[in-house]
Scaffold this motif. Sequence first.
Motif, mmCIF file in Angstrom:
data_model
loop_
_atom_site.group_PDB
_atom_site.id
_atom_site.type_symbol
_atom_site.label_atom_id
_atom_site.label_comp_id
_atom_site.label_asym_id
_atom_site.label_seq_id
_atom_site.Cartn_x
_atom_site.Cartn_y
_atom_site.Cartn_z
ATOM 1 N N VAL A 131 0.819 -1.226 0.000
ATOM 2 C CA VAL A 131 0.000 0.000 0.000
ATOM 3 C C VAL A 131 0.853 1.277 0.000
ATOM 4 C CG1 VAL A 131 -1.725 1.358 1.256
ATOM 5 C CG2 VAL A 131 -2.045 -1.108 1.003
ATOM 6 N N PRO A 132 1.744 1.452 0.982
ATOM 7 C CA PRO A 132 2.499 2.717 0.987
ATOM 8 C C PRO A 132 3.502 2.822 -0.148
ATOM 9 C CG PRO A 132 3.313 1.251 2.697
ATOM 10 C CD PRO A 132 2.099 0.599 2.124
ATOM 11 N N ARG A 133 3.703 1.737 -0.875
ATOM 12 C CA ARG A 133 4.692 1.735 -1.956
ATOM 13 C C ARG A 133 4.058 2.092 -3.294
ATOM 14 N NH1 ARG A 133 6.451 -2.387 1.829
ATOM 15 N NH2 ARG A 133 8.498 -1.694 2.526
ATOM 16 N N LEU A 134 2.726 2.208 -3.304
ATOM 17 C CA LEU A 134 2.025 2.616 -4.529
ATOM 18 C C LEU A 134 1.497 4.028 -4.330
ATOM 19 C CD1 LEU A 134 0.021 -0.662 -5.275
ATOM 20 C CD2 LEU A 134 2.168 0.100 -6.315
ATOM 21 N N GLN A 135 1.218 4.719 -5.422
ATOM 22 C CA GLN A 135 0.757 6.101 -5.339
ATOM 23 C C GLN A 135 -0.596 6.268 -6.030
ATOM 24 O OE1 GLN A 135 2.608 7.919 -3.376
ATOM 25 N NE2 GLN A 135 4.167 6.310 -3.326
ATOM 26 N N ARG A 136 -1.269 7.329 -5.651
ATOM 27 C CA ARG A 136 -2.487 7.797 -6.306
ATOM 28 C C ARG A 136 -3.502 6.681 -6.571
ATOM 29 N NH1 ARG A 136 -2.103 13.104 -8.617
ATOM 30 N NH2 ARG A 136 -0.236 14.036 -7.709
ATOM 31 N N ALA A 137 -3.985 6.577 -7.814
ATOM 32 C CA ALA A 137 -5.102 5.673 -8.122
ATOM 33 C C ALA A 137 -4.756 4.208 -7.827
ATOM 34 C CB ALA A 137 -5.537 5.839 -9.568
ATOM 35 N N ALA A 138 -3.503 3.812 -8.082
ATOM 36 C CA ALA A 138 -3.131 2.408 -7.843
ATOM 37 C C ALA A 138 -3.299 2.078 -6.360
ATOM 38 C CB ALA A 138 -1.689 2.160 -8.288
ATOM 39 N N LYS A 139 -2.896 3.009 -5.491
ATOM 40 C CA LYS A 139 -3.034 2.806 -4.049
ATOM 41 C C LYS A 139 -4.520 2.708 -3.674
ATOM 42 C CE LYS A 139 -0.865 5.862 -1.360
ATOM 43 N NZ LYS A 139 0.307 5.486 -0.541
ATOM 44 N N VAL A 140 -5.320 3.611 -4.254
ATOM 45 C CA VAL A 140 -6.760 3.638 -3.946
ATOM 46 C C VAL A 140 -7.414 2.302 -4.310
ATOM 47 C CG1 VAL A 140 -8.979 4.668 -4.618
ATOM 48 C CG2 VAL A 140 -6.977 6.139 -4.201
ATOM 49 N N HIS A 141 -7.076 1.779 -5.472
ATOM 50 C CA HIS A 141 -7.733 0.543 -5.907
ATOM 51 C C HIS A 141 -7.229 -0.685 -5.151
ATOM 52 C CE1 HIS A 141 -10.098 2.679 -8.736
ATOM 53 N NE2 HIS A 141 -9.044 3.160 -9.373
ATOM 54 N N LEU A 142 -5.945 -0.667 -4.755
ATOM 55 C CA LEU A 142 -5.469 -1.766 -3.915
ATOM 56 C C LEU A 142 -6.239 -1.763 -2.582
ATOM 57 C CD1 LEU A 142 -3.605 -4.081 -3.111
ATOM 58 C CD2 LEU A 142 -1.832 -2.412 -2.519
ATOM 59 N N VAL A 143 -6.380 -0.580 -1.992
ATOM 60 C CA VAL A 143 -7.066 -0.475 -0.704
ATOM 61 C C VAL A 143 -8.555 -0.825 -0.828
ATOM 62 C CG1 VAL A 143 -7.772 1.156 1.101
ATOM 63 C CG2 VAL A 143 -5.414 1.154 0.293
ATOM 64 N N GLU A 144 -9.130 -0.466 -1.957
ATOM 65 C CA GLU A 144 -10.533 -0.782 -2.208
ATOM 66 C C GLU A 144 -10.763 -2.301 -2.120
ATOM 67 O OE1 GLU A 144 -13.224 1.508 -5.376
ATOM 68 O OE2 GLU A 144 -11.711 0.254 -6.317
ATOM 69 N N ILE A 145 -9.849 -3.057 -2.693
ATOM 70 C CA ILE A 145 -9.981 -4.527 -2.639
ATOM 71 C C ILE A 145 -9.650 -5.036 -1.236
ATOM 72 C CG2 ILE A 145 -9.229 -6.734 -3.614
ATOM 73 C CD1 ILE A 145 -8.327 -5.144 -6.115
ATOM 74 N N LEU A 146 -8.570 -4.485 -0.667
ATOM 75 C CA LEU A 146 -8.171 -4.947 0.666
ATOM 76 C C LEU A 146 -9.284 -4.726 1.691
ATOM 77 C CD1 LEU A 146 -4.461 -3.675 0.782
ATOM 78 C CD2 LEU A 146 -5.234 -6.053 0.605
ATOM 79 N N TYR A 147 -9.973 -3.589 1.578
ATOM 80 C CA TYR A 147 -11.069 -3.288 2.502
ATOM 81 C C TYR A 147 -12.112 -4.411 2.469
ATOM 82 C CZ TYR A 147 -14.924 -0.685 4.685
ATOM 83 O OH TYR A 147 -15.947 -0.290 5.511
ATOM 84 N N ASP A 148 -12.410 -4.877 1.276
ATOM 85 C CA ASP A 148 -13.361 -5.985 1.109
ATOM 86 C C ASP A 148 -12.783 -7.281 1.683
ATOM 87 O OD1 ASP A 148 -15.943 -6.585 0.293
ATOM 88 O OD2 ASP A 148 -15.345 -7.214 -1.713
ATOM 89 N N GLU A 149 -11.471 -7.509 1.447
ATOM 90 C CA GLU A 149 -10.802 -8.711 1.986
ATOM 91 C C GLU A 149 -10.846 -8.718 3.522
ATOM 92 O OE1 GLU A 149 -8.869 -11.125 0.299
ATOM 93 O OE2 GLU A 149 -9.250 -10.372 -1.705
ATOM 94 N N TYR A 150 -10.780 -7.504 4.083
ATOM 95 C CA TYR A 150 -10.802 -7.397 5.547
ATOM 96 C C TYR A 150 -12.221 -7.261 6.086
ATOM 97 C CZ TYR A 150 -5.678 -6.987 5.624
ATOM 98 O OH TYR A 150 -4.329 -7.235 5.510
ATOM 99 N N GLY A 151 -13.220 -7.648 5.275
ATOM 100 C CA GLY A 151 -14.582 -7.740 5.794
ATOM 101 C C GLY A 151 -15.471 -6.540 5.519
#
Lengths: 350, 67
Positions: A165-185
């Motif tokens: 997460v902290p190694r990606l920037q801007r939209a790529a970070k947002v979309h990684l977190v979007e999926i992770l949020y779902d993975e974390y319930g």
Amino acid sequence: MTPPEPRGPLSALLLRTLSGVPGELTAQDRAGLEAAAEAACAAADPVADEDLQLSLWVLYELHYRGFATVDDRWEWHPGLLAVRQQLEQAFETFLRERTREQVARASEAARSDLPGALFALAESDDGPSVSGYARSRMTREQWDELLLLRAVSQLKEADPHSFAVPRLQRAAKVHLVEILYDEYGAGRPERQHAVLYADAMRASGLDPADGGYVDRAPAVVLAASNVVSTFALHRRLRAAAAGHFAMVETTSSLPSKGYVGAAQRLGLPEQAWAYFDEHVEADAVHEQVAIRDLCGALVAREPAELESVVFGMAAGLYLEGRVGSHLLERWHRGESALRGPVAAGLQEPA
Amino acid sequence: MTRRPAGEVRRDVPGGPTLVRGAASYTDEQGVVHPVTRPVVAVCRCGASQRQPWCDGVHKLLGRRAT
């Protein structure tokens, strides 16, 4: 979690070191660890080297849940980081060699159509279908083996990729977190995928709290889990972490149906297959977001990372293929896919 | 990409589902309201999903055509 049993000279020395208090390693300890690591790295096939993959798994685990009997300060000990780097280098070099041609071909196609090329790469994978076997033939014992072996990755599902997460920037970070949020319930702790997995284990009569499953996991299974940490813990490999994440998501939805089918055929309760059921639907979304939005945004912003994204996916497919081959070879022979209990000695039987 | 009320954004992906972001629920063609529990959901466009109205990835077995 208790530390696993050693599988060779390196892991024996490493686990012995970890049982002590962190401090200056003696010159003898340091030389011993480096020599043992060098010997492990000389393995022709580092993916199947039990001593190498277990040592790497233990070193990475210091960054996740740690071990009950190991001082947490070992996590950033320079002497251990040096060993980790040696092992990572051998592992990464091997994966690059194994995937070189495939990565060159798919990268060429990805330059004009990145999503198309990534979907095609995952679909062209001709690895054995564990889920196809599961749906029609898997026995109750093999179901347990599958759950125990997948526990190595799934009980910390999404954690390794989160280091990117902290190694990606801007939209790529947002979309990684979007999926992770779902993975974390998605805001519901009881729906965390790692929690659903622990529920599946319990419903199948297995104990998720007992780290003993690590001792039963052969090197190839540890390697498939280790690779995510190799990618996500290094900023240099952030794009490979994204490509690997896309691989996980795009090879999950349809196979998960096979596992639901297997559990239902075996008469297991709903909690045993709810984890897989969740992945049918979740990963049909996640594969689109991971490939188009996460990898797409990353490459749009950092075009030089395109090959690294493809490498991450190809390396992941290669390792999952190795795991699938291992499982099906053993099961077709009527044998267990688990590693046998460790003998009194430290050496792995040939 | 279509903007909907309340910040909902829809996007059809080539050969795949419609991605819906920021929705609290999804109303299908029959007017049935399906609650949304994810940040993004994928709505089936090929008609072959066994999880209607959601995508289950099965379009990939149809030769990756959205029909």
